[in-house]
Enzyme design. Structure first.
Site, short mmCIF file in Angstrom:
data_model
loop_
_atom_site.label_atom_id
_atom_site.label_comp_id
_atom_site.label_asym_id
_atom_site.label_seq_id
_atom_site.Cartn_x
_atom_site.Cartn_y
_atom_site.Cartn_z
CG HIS A 46 -1.99 -1.01 1.22
ND1 HIS A 46 -3.07 -0.93 2.04
CD2 HIS A 46 -2.16 -2.14 0.47
CE1 HIS A 46 -3.89 -1.94 1.82
NE2 HIS A 46 -3.34 -2.70 0.87
CD GLU A 48 -1.96 4.33 3.25
OE1 GLU A 48 -1.71 3.66 2.20
OE2 GLU A 48 -3.11 4.42 3.73
#
Length: 142
Positions: A46, A48
């Site tokens: 992801h 992040e």
């Protein structure tokens, strides 16, 4: 958030879900990332997590207490936990994610008594553009 939106567009161009992230310290971008789950064949890739890993490597630390994270979509439980574990100071995000989010939606990770670190949270930053990118991406796939 404009840089995070640029990362989201890069993800979309690569056929990935258009989510982008940047990490900033003292007004300078330390790291950036966008979803790469398909490219990397990795469900944890992801935006992040990729940005946190890059920021930790760039700064030589497993903690980012003086850094702020900007992401185009409300973090999922995995990413919310990583943000907490990295001790990020502030979280800014664009669109809410009622189905998969974990900050103001779903499990509300930072409200849990077992959460050790709660960043300051600011939502709705660039929400209109972030939501439009996501809606357009999924509309094309249906």
């Amino acid at each position: 958030m404009d840089l995070a939106l640029g990362e989201a567009r890069a993800a979309q161009d690569a056929g990935e879900v258009p989510i982008g992230c940047v990490i900033v310290r003292d007004g300078a971008v330390v790291a950036r990332g966008h979803n790469r789950t398909l490219r990397d064949r990795d469900p944890t890739a992801h935006a992040e997590l990729l940005a946190i890993r890059a920021a930790c490597a760039a700064l030589g630390s497993e903690r980012l207490p003086d850094c702020d994270l900007y992401v185009t979509l409300e973090p999922c439980p995995m990413c919310a936990a990583a943000i907490s574990f990295a001790r990020l100071r502030r979280l800014y995000y664009g669109a809410t994610d009622p189905k998969g989010g974990a900050v103001e939606s779903g499990v509300r990770y930072y409200a849990s008594p077992t959460c050790h670190h709660r960043p300051e949270v600011y939502s709705g930053i660039g929400e209109t553009e972030a939501a439009a990118l996501l809606r357009g991406f999924f509309r094309e796939r249906r």
